[in-house]
Design a protein around this motif. Structure first.
Motif, mmCIF file in Angstrom:
data_model
loop_
_atom_site.group_PDB
_atom_site.id
_atom_site.type_symbol
_atom_site.label_atom_id
_atom_site.label_comp_id
_atom_site.label_asym_id
_atom_site.label_seq_id
_atom_site.Cartn_x
_atom_site.Cartn_y
_atom_site.Cartn_z
ATOM 1 N N TRP A 6 0.822 -1.316 0.009
ATOM 2 C CA TRP A 6 0.066 -0.148 -0.107
ATOM 3 C C TRP A 6 0.826 1.304 0.059
ATOM 4 C CZ3 TRP A 6 -5.071 -0.250 -0.731
ATOM 5 C CH2 TRP A 6 -5.732 -1.459 -0.810
ATOM 6 N N VAL A 22 -3.447 3.437 -2.092
ATOM 7 C CA VAL A 22 -3.577 2.621 -2.908
ATOM 8 C C VAL A 22 -2.729 1.751 -3.362
ATOM 9 C CG1 VAL A 22 -4.766 4.747 -4.172
ATOM 10 C CG2 VAL A 22 -2.386 4.409 -4.379
ATOM 11 N N SER A 24 -1.637 -1.839 -6.135
ATOM 12 C CA SER A 24 -1.767 -2.444 -7.661
ATOM 13 C C SER A 24 -1.453 -3.896 -7.446
ATOM 14 C CB SER A 24 -1.396 -1.806 -8.658
ATOM 15 O OG SER A 24 -1.260 -2.529 -9.909
ATOM 16 N N ILE A 29 -6.698 -1.933 -9.420
ATOM 17 C CA ILE A 29 -6.071 -0.720 -8.553
ATOM 18 C C ILE A 29 -6.917 -1.076 -7.218
ATOM 19 C CG2 ILE A 29 -5.908 1.803 -7.974
ATOM 20 C CD1 ILE A 29 -3.830 0.556 -10.171
ATOM 21 N N ILE A 31 -7.982 0.594 -3.612
ATOM 22 C CA ILE A 31 -8.063 1.918 -2.691
ATOM 23 C C ILE A 31 -8.911 1.477 -1.307
ATOM 24 C CG2 ILE A 31 -9.226 4.224 -2.601
ATOM 25 C CD1 ILE A 31 -9.606 3.679 -5.994
ATOM 26 N N LEU A 48 -10.133 4.490 -12.972
ATOM 27 C CA LEU A 48 -9.729 5.269 -11.964
ATOM 28 C C LEU A 48 -9.163 6.524 -12.583
ATOM 29 C CD1 LEU A 48 -8.673 5.788 -9.022
ATOM 30 C CD2 LEU A 48 -6.675 4.751 -9.729
#
Length: 67
Positions: A6, A22, A24, A29, A31, A48
């Motif tokens: 993160w 955020v 990946s 993605i 959040i 996004l």
């Protein structure tokens, strides 16, 4: 998505519990709000990107003015 790395904004305070984070996994993605780390929203890069552009363009400002 449990092994994500993160990232949070450099604008976050030292307490670390009042910011968006955020991550990946390559294709998606993720959040989350740092104070609610188990509540994760997942999206793709295209969606996004469109959301961020909308925020920057002020498209959501009328929602903030409602009282």
């Amino acid at each position: 998505m449990s092994t994500l790395s993160w990232l949070k904004s450099s604008f976050s305070d030292a307490g670390g519990n009042n910011c968006m984070e955020v991550a990946s996994d390559g294709s998606r993605i993720a959040i989350r709000e740092s104070s609610e780390p188990n509540a994760i929203l997942a999206t793709d890069r295209t969606a996004l990107r469109a959301f961020v552009r909308g925020v920057k363009d002020g498209r959501f400002d009328p929602l903030l003015d409602r009282r």
